[in-house]
Design a protein around this motif. Structure first.
Motif, PDB file in Angstrom:
ATOM      1  N   LEU A   8      -7.873   3.489  -1.980  1.00 40.96           N
ATOM      2  CA  LEU A   8      -8.545   3.951  -0.777  1.00 40.96           C
ATOM      3  C   LEU A   8      -8.785   5.443  -0.988  1.00 40.96           C
ATOM      4  O   LEU A   8      -7.834   6.193  -1.255  1.00 40.96           O
ATOM      5  N   VAL A   9     -10.047   5.865  -0.916  1.00 42.31           N
ATOM      6  CA  VAL A   9     -10.402   7.235  -1.278  1.00 42.31           C
ATOM      7  C   VAL A   9     -11.311   7.872  -0.232  1.00 42.31           C
ATOM      8  O   VAL A   9     -11.916   7.173   0.587  1.00 42.31           O
ATOM      9  N   LEU A  10     -11.411   9.189  -0.311  1.00 41.13           N
ATOM     10  CA  LEU A  10     -12.446   9.937   0.395  1.00 41.13           C
ATOM     11  C   LEU A  10     -13.485  10.334  -0.640  1.00 41.13           C
ATOM     12  O   LEU A  10     -13.129  10.943  -1.664  1.00 41.13           O
ATOM     13  N   PRO A  11     -14.755  10.008  -0.444  1.00 41.78           N
ATOM     14  CA  PRO A  11     -15.777  10.472  -1.379  1.00 41.78           C
ATOM     15  C   PRO A  11     -15.807  12.005  -1.411  1.00 41.78           C
ATOM     16  O   PRO A  11     -15.551  12.657  -0.398  1.00 41.78           O
TER      17      PRO A  11
ATOM     18  N   ARG B 107     -13.002   2.049  -0.021  1.00 45.75           N
ATOM     19  CA  ARG B 107     -12.381   1.514  -1.237  1.00 45.75           C
ATOM     20  C   ARG B 107     -13.127   2.016  -2.466  1.00 45.75           C
ATOM     21  O   ARG B 107     -14.335   2.176  -2.452  1.00 45.75           O
ATOM     22  N   LEU B 108     -12.364   2.244  -3.511  1.00 44.41           N
ATOM     23  CA  LEU B 108     -12.934   2.506  -4.835  1.00 44.41           C
ATOM     24  C   LEU B 108     -12.282   1.478  -5.735  1.00 44.41           C
ATOM     25  O   LEU B 108     -11.072   1.516  -5.952  1.00 44.41           O
ATOM     26  N   GLY B 109     -13.072   0.537  -6.213  1.00 47.96           N
ATOM     27  CA  GLY B 109     -12.491  -0.603  -6.894  1.00 47.96           C
ATOM     28  C   GLY B 109     -11.741  -1.417  -5.858  1.00 47.96           C
ATOM     29  O   GLY B 109     -12.011  -1.342  -4.666  1.00 47.96           O
ATOM     30  N   SER B 110     -10.777  -2.183  -6.287  1.00 44.76           N
ATOM     31  CA  SER B 110     -10.034  -3.008  -5.334  1.00 44.76           C
ATOM     32  C   SER B 110      -8.689  -2.413  -4.949  1.00 44.76           C
ATOM     33  O   SER B 110      -8.096  -2.835  -3.970  1.00 44.76           O
TER      34      SER B 110
ATOM     35  N   GLY C 157     -19.394   7.299 -15.833  1.00 47.58           N
ATOM     36  CA  GLY C 157     -19.781   8.572 -15.246  1.00 47.58           C
ATOM     37  C   GLY C 157     -18.778   9.039 -14.199  1.00 47.58           C
ATOM     38  O   GLY C 157     -17.774   8.388 -13.938  1.00 47.58           O
ATOM     39  N   PHE C 158     -19.081  10.141 -13.589  1.00 41.68           N
ATOM     40  CA  PHE C 158     -18.197  10.784 -12.631  1.00 41.68           C
ATOM     41  C   PHE C 158     -18.428  10.245 -11.224  1.00 41.68           C
ATOM     42  O   PHE C 158     -19.567  10.161 -10.762  1.00 41.68           O
ATOM     43  N   THR C 159     -17.353   9.868 -10.565  1.00 45.55           N
ATOM     44  CA  THR C 159     -17.383   9.468  -9.158  1.00 45.55           C
ATOM     45  C   THR C 159     -16.376  10.341  -8.427  1.00 45.55           C
ATOM     46  O   THR C 159     -15.166  10.101  -8.507  1.00 45.55           O
ATOM     47  N   GLY C 160     -16.855  11.379  -7.770  1.00 47.15           N
ATOM     48  CA  GLY C 160     -15.965  12.316  -7.091  1.00 47.15           C
ATOM     49  C   GLY C 160     -15.244  11.661  -5.925  1.00 47.15           C
ATOM     50  O   GLY C 160     -15.881  11.043  -5.066  1.00 47.15           O
ATOM     51  N   HIS C 161     -13.921  11.794  -5.905  1.00 52.62           N
ATOM     52  CA  HIS C 161     -13.119  11.213  -4.829  1.00 52.62           C
ATOM     53  C   HIS C 161     -11.736  11.837  -4.793  1.00 52.62           C
ATOM     54  O   HIS C 161     -11.243  12.338  -5.797  1.00 52.62           O
ATOM     55  N   LEU C 162     -11.131  11.781  -3.620  1.00 50.85           N
ATOM     56  CA  LEU C 162      -9.753  12.184  -3.411  1.00 50.85           C
ATOM     57  C   LEU C 162      -9.019  10.918  -2.988  1.00 50.85           C
ATOM     58  O   LEU C 162      -9.400  10.276  -2.009  1.00 50.85           O
TER      59      LEU C 162
ATOM     60  N   LEU D 285       0.851  -1.192   0.000  1.00 54.47           N
ATOM     61  CA  LEU D 285       0.000   0.000   0.000  1.00 54.47           C
ATOM     62  C   LEU D 285       0.885   1.239   0.000  1.00 54.47           C
ATOM     63  O   LEU D 285       1.802   1.360   0.814  1.00 54.47           O
ATOM     64  N   ARG D 286       0.632   2.148  -0.932  1.00 57.79           N
ATOM     65  CA  ARG D 286       1.401   3.393  -1.017  1.00 57.79           C
ATOM     66  C   ARG D 286       0.453   4.564  -0.768  1.00 57.79           C
ATOM     67  O   ARG D 286      -0.520   4.756  -1.513  1.00 57.79           O
ATOM     68  N   TRP D 287       0.731   5.313   0.277  1.00 55.20           N
ATOM     69  CA  TRP D 287      -0.074   6.481   0.615  1.00 55.20           C
ATOM     70  C   TRP D 287       0.284   7.639  -0.312  1.00 55.20           C
ATOM     71  O   TRP D 287       1.445   7.852  -0.635  1.00 55.20           O
ATOM     72  N   THR D 288      -0.721   8.383  -0.726  1.00 51.74           N
ATOM     73  CA  THR D 288      -0.470   9.568  -1.549  1.00 51.74           C
ATOM     74  C   THR D 288       0.049  10.688  -0.652  1.00 51.74           C
ATOM     75  O   THR D 288      -0.129  10.676   0.558  1.00 51.74           O
TER      76      THR D 288
END
Length: 167
Positions: free
Chosen positions: A80-83, A74-77, A109-114, A29-32
């Motif tokens: 790891l995101v914040l909505p 999770r977004l996909g597998s 479509g658009f899925t807003g996330h950070l 896992l690599r943190w941004t």
């Protein structure tokens, strides 16, 4: 040709709060990093910046309010995101204005996330989603160039369009 996307960036106070989140060491896992934290409205892929700038010439919109959270998920597998809510309308307009540039629009479509972290294979179940909530005004749209590196992407902000304060 550069690899481009259009995005909004959270303000410094939100970035400072994000930086306080725990980032446990987890294999694979690599943190941004704080300079990578943004919300992509449209990924263009390889494209000419001038074409994007031409498509958004005279672009004017009201600044939307962005709601981050209430917790990481999770977004996909592999992410790891914040909505991030509140950007769907802006993303749709940006998509329409740039639909002939770069790669085709995402059919999902658009899925807003950070994005908080990426996994090589799958975000481990041991990574617990931390609560986090923030609200901010997205007052600029940015054209960004992305360069891929072994330690993660590096971004260069190329051009921005101010978004008007709502009345």
């Amino acid at each position: 040709m550069p690899r481009l996307f259009l995005a909004v960036f959270p303000p410094q106070d939100v970035v400072d709060r994000l930086a306080e989140l725990e980032r446990p060491e987890v294999e694979g896992l690599r943190w941004t990093r704080r300079e990578q934290w943004h919300i992509t409205l449209r990924f263009l892929g390889e494209a000419e910046p001038e074409d994007v700038e031409d498509s958004l010439r005279g672009f004017q919109r009201s600044a939307p309010t962005v709601l981050l959270g209430p917790a990481g998920r999770r977004l996909g597998s592999r992410a790891l995101v914040l909505p991030a809510d509140g950007l769907s309308e802006l993303a749709a307009v940006v998509g329409t204005r740039t639909e002939t540039i770069g790669q085709p629009l995402d059919r999902r479509g658009f899925t807003g996330h950070l994005t908080l972290a990426r996994a090589r294979k799958r975000v481990p179940g041991t990574v617990v989603a931390q609560p986090f909530e923030a609200e901010f005004l997205a007052n600029e749209l940015w054209l960004v160039s992305s360069q891929l590196h072994s330690d993660g992407s590096r971004y260069t902000r190329l051009t921005h369009w101010p978004l008007a304060e709502p009345n």
